[in-house]
Design a protein around this motif. Structure first.
Motif, PDB file in Angstrom:
ATOM      1  N   GLY A 213      36.113 -36.941 -10.607  1.00 55.81           N
ATOM      2  CA  GLY A 213      36.448 -35.912  -9.611  1.00 55.81           C
ATOM      3  C   GLY A 213      35.377 -35.682  -8.566  1.00 55.81           C
ATOM      4  N   ALA A 217      35.009 -30.225  -4.439  1.00 60.17           N
ATOM      5  CA  ALA A 217      36.419 -29.960  -4.120  1.00 60.17           C
ATOM      6  C   ALA A 217      36.739 -28.464  -4.109  1.00 60.17           C
ATOM      7  CB  ALA A 217      37.315 -30.678  -5.129  1.00 60.17           C
ATOM      8  N   HIS A 249      46.750 -21.400  -7.471  1.00 62.91           N
ATOM      9  CA  HIS A 249      47.196 -22.753  -7.096  1.00 62.91           C
ATOM     10  C   HIS A 249      48.058 -23.428  -8.150  1.00 62.91           C
ATOM     11  CE1 HIS A 249      43.572 -21.964  -4.692  1.00 62.91           C
ATOM     12  NE2 HIS A 249      44.161 -22.674  -3.762  1.00 62.91           N
ATOM     13  N   PRO A 252      46.550 -27.846 -12.416  1.00 63.92           N
ATOM     14  CA  PRO A 252      46.423 -29.122 -11.698  1.00 63.92           C
ATOM     15  C   PRO A 252      47.663 -29.977 -11.950  1.00 63.92           C
ATOM     16  CG  PRO A 252      44.413 -28.613 -12.899  1.00 63.92           C
ATOM     17  CD  PRO A 252      45.401 -27.563 -13.267  1.00 63.92           C
ATOM     18  N   SER A 253      48.213 -30.559 -10.878  1.00 66.17           N
ATOM     19  CA  SER A 253      49.482 -31.272 -11.041  1.00 66.17           C
ATOM     20  C   SER A 253      49.276 -32.781 -11.196  1.00 66.17           C
ATOM     21  CB  SER A 253      50.398 -30.993  -9.846  1.00 66.17           C
ATOM     22  OG  SER A 253      49.721 -31.378  -8.669  1.00 66.17           O
ATOM     23  N   SER A 254      48.050 -33.229 -11.053  1.00 71.42           N
ATOM     24  CA  SER A 254      47.785 -34.660 -11.248  1.00 71.42           C
ATOM     25  C   SER A 254      46.423 -34.818 -11.920  1.00 71.42           C
ATOM     26  CB  SER A 254      47.733 -35.368  -9.889  1.00 71.42           C
ATOM     27  OG  SER A 254      46.642 -34.836  -9.133  1.00 71.42           O
ATOM     28  N   GLU A 257      43.633 -34.006  -9.467  1.00 74.13           N
ATOM     29  CA  GLU A 257      43.389 -32.567  -9.265  1.00 74.13           C
ATOM     30  C   GLU A 257      42.630 -31.971 -10.457  1.00 74.13           C
ATOM     31  OE1 GLU A 257      47.296 -31.243  -6.791  1.00 74.13           O
ATOM     32  OE2 GLU A 257      46.559 -29.768  -8.234  1.00 74.13           O
ATOM     33  N   ASP A 260      39.058 -33.022 -10.213  1.00 79.39           N
ATOM     34  CA  ASP A 260      38.351 -32.247  -9.184  1.00 79.39           C
ATOM     35  C   ASP A 260      37.966 -30.864  -9.711  1.00 79.39           C
ATOM     36  OD1 ASP A 260      38.413 -34.219  -7.299  1.00 79.39           O
ATOM     37  OD2 ASP A 260      40.017 -33.350  -6.076  1.00 79.39           O
ATOM     38  N   LEU A 261      38.904 -30.237 -10.442  1.00 78.28           N
ATOM     39  CA  LEU A 261      38.613 -28.913 -10.994  1.00 78.28           C
ATOM     40  C   LEU A 261      37.463 -29.008 -12.005  1.00 78.28           C
ATOM     41  CD1 LEU A 261      41.132 -26.173 -11.929  1.00 78.28           C
ATOM     42  CD2 LEU A 261      39.314 -26.721 -13.514  1.00 78.28           C
TER      43      LEU A 261
END
Ligand code: KG4
Ligand code: ZN
Length: 363
Positions: A213, A217, A249, A252-254, A257, A260-261
């Motif tokens: 990630g 971000a 938000h 995370p959907s992928s 993501e 990144d988190l």
């Protein structure tokens, strides 16, 4: 809950020519561990982890921990003795147990077995503070590490239960320069991992995902950095910031993501740990910094502290990966050092005792 201090009779050391040889037992949390240690040299170390037992609960269940220590402790000791090729316990100088801090029910399993071994063999029984054990962990491992003496340094102690900056001036001589006001750093890793549903314990998983990630971000907060004199930590606000981010938000959907988190959370933790470690080191004028405890396995923390060391001109030591998490080798090394310093007893079971407690000072 504290039990009175016990002492055992003082036998003569087996031989002044060799370092103290001890059998150590660790059962303060969710690892049942045993080791045979000679000074700083590890002859055998066995760790039985309960991770799978607690994983479905997303954290440690104390009652289950005690029960699993009970069933694991004897097989773990037997496996350690077999590994070390030790058949006669009287070849040892002492039995060492982690007696504090930790889950009392869990601690008592190791302590009671230690008492039994000491009574059966006539060997002295020494209690070791779990975090003093972690302080010894960078001295264990390969030849180079194990020949290093125990020297004064600044220690960053980061585990599931502790986040502290400690000036280690000598054995039993610890000054706590700063500690966490709320969550320990490992606890923050575990709670954030639970929030994003990646499993328990969270540290290793987040560490792995963060590698994929972008640490920039998401701008998570770096708590208590502005006041340059402050050496305390706080991680609960960061955990809340992750929760708020998810509420705003969504999860995370992928994988990208999620990575990144994880990378952004980890970067916020590492920035604060390293900044405060640099300040503490400068304050006490230490030339060495040791990072210890389960979180010292974190790859981003290791890289950042090593970069800071080059910039500021200090030496860094971290434990070999197998000695970052809970193990009995580090407890044995601390116990052997205490034995060499003349300690022959003192077991005091307690859930919580700071490293600078008067009971830590050598008699
Ligand atoms: O020292 P330890 O094994 O047990 C205690 O004394 O608490 O530390 C366990 C903690 C857990 O919270 C775990 O998530 C964390 O250490 N941990 C890590 C990593 N490996 C273990 N945290 C961040 N990155 C890692 N690679
Ligand atoms: Zn620990």
């Amino acid at each position: 809950m504290t039990h009175p201090v016990e002492t055992t009779p003082v036998p003569a050391p087996a031989s002044p020519q060799r370092p103290a040889r001890v059998l150590a037992i660790e059962s303060s949390c969710d690892e049942t561990a045993c080791a045979i240690v000679e000074g700083l040299e590890v002859r055998a170390s066995v760790v039985a982890t309960q991770i799978e037992v607690h994983a479905s609960f997303g954290g440690i269940v104390p009652e289950l921990a005690s029960r699993h220590h009970l069933s694991a402790v004897i097989p773990v000791i037997e496996a350690t003795l077999a590994k070390a090729g030790l058949t006669d316990l009287r070849d040892l100088d002492a039995i060492v147990v982690t007696d504090r801090p930790g889950l009392v029910g869990a601690l008592l399993v190791g302590v009671q077995v230690g008492r039994g071994l000491a009574a059966a063999t006539g060997l002295p029984l020494l209690g070791v503070h779990h975090m003093e054990g972690h302080i010894f962990s960078p001295f264990l491992g390969d030849e180079q590490r194990s020949s290093e003496p125990f020297t004064p340094h600044l220690a960053l102690l980061v585990s599931g239960g502790h986040s502290e900056l400690v000036h280690v001036r000598g054995l039993g001589d610890y000054e706590i320069l700063g500690a966490t006001r709320d969550d320990a750093v490992g606890e923050a890793f575990d709670k954030v991992a639970k929030l994003v549903g990646v499993g328990y314990p969270g540290g290793p998983v987040i560490d792995r995902l963060a590698k994929e990630g972008d640490p920039a971000a998401i701008a998570f907060p770096r708590a208590m950095l502005r006041d340059r004199k402050n050496l305390e930590f706080s991680f609960s606000g960061l955990k809340t910031a992750v929760l708020v981010h998810i509420e705003e938000h969504g999860q995370p959907s992928s994988r990208a993501e999620l990575a990144d988190l994880c990378a952004s959370f980890q970067a916020a933790v590492v920035d604060v740990l390293v900044a405060k470690t640099r300040r503490a080191r400068a304050r006490v004028g230490a030339s060495r910094v040791h990072v210890v405890g389960g979180v010292s396995a974190n790859s981003a923390l290791r890289a950042a502290i090593e970069a800071a060391a080059i910039e500021d001109g200090f030496t860094v030591s971290v434990p070999a990966l197998r000695y970052c998490g809970d193990n009995a080798a580090m407890i044995g090394a601390a116990g052997a050092a205490r034995f060499a310093a003349g300690v022959r007893g003192g077991v005091s079971v307690a859930a919580s005792v700071p490293l600078d407690d008067p009971s830590m000072v050598l008699p």
